[in-house]
Design a protein around this motif. Sequence first.
Motif, mmCIF file in Angstrom:
data_model
loop_
_atom_site.group_PDB
_atom_site.id
_atom_site.type_symbol
_atom_site.label_atom_id
_atom_site.label_comp_id
_atom_site.label_asym_id
_atom_site.label_seq_id
_atom_site.Cartn_x
_atom_site.Cartn_y
_atom_site.Cartn_z
ATOM 1 N N UNK A 1 0.839 -1.200 0.000
ATOM 2 C CA UNK A 1 0.000 0.000 0.000
ATOM 3 C C UNK A 1 0.878 1.256 0.000
ATOM 4 N N UNK A 2 0.498 2.224 -0.800
ATOM 5 C CA UNK A 2 1.204 3.504 -0.861
ATOM 6 C C UNK A 2 0.179 4.618 -0.706
ATOM 7 N N UNK A 3 0.493 5.600 0.132
ATOM 8 C CA UNK A 3 -0.401 6.748 0.319
ATOM 9 C C UNK A 3 -0.048 7.839 -0.689
ATOM 10 N N UNK A 4 -1.036 8.292 -1.435
ATOM 11 C CA UNK A 4 -0.840 9.353 -2.420
ATOM 12 C C UNK A 4 -1.564 10.618 -1.944
ATOM 13 N N UNK A 5 -0.805 11.688 -1.756
ATOM 14 C CA UNK A 5 -1.386 12.970 -1.344
ATOM 15 C C UNK A 5 -1.781 13.753 -2.587
ATOM 16 N N UNK A 6 -3.082 13.971 -2.756
ATOM 17 C CA UNK A 6 -3.593 14.648 -3.946
ATOM 18 C C UNK A 6 -3.689 16.156 -3.763
ATOM 19 N N UNK A 7 -4.014 16.604 -2.547
ATOM 20 C CA UNK A 7 -4.051 18.047 -2.260
ATOM 21 C C UNK A 7 -3.442 18.305 -0.889
ATOM 22 N N UNK A 8 -2.976 19.536 -0.693
ATOM 23 C CA UNK A 8 -2.402 19.922 0.605
ATOM 24 C C UNK A 8 -3.269 21.039 1.188
ATOM 25 N N UNK A 9 -2.659 22.135 1.628
ATOM 26 C CA UNK A 9 -3.432 23.260 2.157
ATOM 27 C C UNK A 9 -3.721 24.261 1.040
ATOM 28 N N UNK A 10 -4.716 25.099 1.269
ATOM 29 C CA UNK A 10 -5.069 26.106 0.270
ATOM 30 C C UNK A 10 -3.893 27.028 -0.023
ATOM 31 N N UNK A 11 -3.156 27.413 1.021
ATOM 32 C CA UNK A 11 -2.007 28.306 0.834
ATOM 33 C C UNK A 11 -0.934 27.665 -0.044
ATOM 34 N N UNK A 12 -0.649 26.384 0.242
ATOM 35 C CA UNK A 12 0.362 25.685 -0.550
ATOM 36 C C UNK A 12 -0.104 25.522 -1.997
ATOM 37 N N UNK A 13 -1.393 25.237 -2.174
ATOM 38 C CA UNK A 13 -1.900 24.983 -3.521
ATOM 39 C C UNK A 13 -2.036 26.237 -4.353
ATOM 40 N N UNK A 14 -2.172 27.392 -3.709
ATOM 41 C CA UNK A 14 -2.315 28.637 -4.467
ATOM 42 C C UNK A 14 -1.016 29.433 -4.510
ATOM 43 N N UNK A 15 0.048 28.868 -3.944
ATOM 44 C CA UNK A 15 1.349 29.507 -4.049
ATOM 45 C C UNK A 15 1.621 30.581 -3.027
ATOM 46 N N UNK A 16 0.739 30.695 -2.022
ATOM 47 C CA UNK A 16 0.981 31.720 -1.001
ATOM 48 C C UNK A 16 1.590 31.025 0.220
ATOM 49 N N UNK A 17 2.900 30.935 0.233
ATOM 50 C CA UNK A 17 3.587 30.154 1.260
ATOM 51 C C UNK A 17 3.893 30.957 2.520
ATOM 52 N N UNK A 18 3.881 32.286 2.403
ATOM 53 C CA UNK A 18 4.256 33.086 3.561
ATOM 54 C C UNK A 18 3.205 32.960 4.660
#
Length: 365
Positions: A222-239
């Motif tokens: 079994x392998x866990x696949x992460x399809x989405x993370x947080x909204x900030x990470x997904x929209x490029x706002x990391x600060x």
Amino acid sequence: MAGAPARSATSQSGKMKKDESFLGKLGGTLVRKKKSKEVSDLHEEGKNAINTPMLPSGTEIHPEDTMLEENAERNMLDPTSRENPKFKDLQRVLIDWINNELEEDRIIVKGLEEDCYDGQVLQKLFEKLSGRKLNVAEVTQSEIGQKQKLQTVLEAVNELLKPHGWSIEWSVDSIHAKNLVAIVYLLVALAMHYLAPIRLPEHVSVQVVVVKKREGILQTSHVTKELTSTTEMMTGRFERDAFDTLLDHAPDKLNVVKKSLITFVNKHLNKLNLEVTELESQFADGVYLVLLMGLLENYFVPLYNFFLTPENFEQKVHNVAFAFELMQDGGLKKPKARPEDVVNLNLKSTLRVLYNLFTNYKNSE
């Protein structure tokens, strides 16, 4: 003359014995073949039982699994993950997004696996998002034609995404084989790259069963696949700032902040006989934001500049974006949030916008 019939009877008797002997042999051969097949089936069943001891219950064994070449592997979605509510929600958001983007092409997607595997929908979606026309046949029924179209589409997608650090989790074969995880990975990447006006569910992961062939034996893991993370990470706002810390670690203080913001906005909106009780939902269409800016800056906003009763997503985004322009005209910094985030009921984004107004206008009457 009497002897002739006797000879005929003898001959007929011999023929019958010969036929019986032939049928007996034929029957014996059929029985042996049947038994041989039963033994072969039993052997195959035993081999599968030995080769796949770790397959989870409910996982379907496909014929191609047992035909894998040495050291080859095949992936399949774990049945429990397929029923994961967050995974289903992610698929629904992606389907709605595709249908909205391709509305002019009169394309309606109902299921990602069945509607995306042949490359037609992916081609139209990429062309719409990128503004590029791909050199592919419009309609392809054959497997070869479909894979050629997929090859062209995925080459264009990979050429676009790779320089931005994307990990390519899809291929022509996996998409054409209706691998749902690969299809979702691809669509999420496109949605994130083009800043799609949608809110992807956060932290969606699925379990994938990996079948490998080692020394003639099938092995599974079994392998866990992460399809989405947080909204900030997904929209490029990391600060991250103090507001993130407040939202993540001090929910009790967050409620205090929300009450203060509600008091602040109602102090001004009450002048128009308007009242707010839910921050995230009542500012989502942008109307209250526009009216609030006019009240804070002491001017009337002409009604032709925004939609007083917005009817769709685009009109709501227009209103919020217009409110952001009014904020910048008033000397405020450009909001960190996107208009789409506010429309999509993203609490963190809405609170950031309102808190920015509060810090700048808290002493205004």
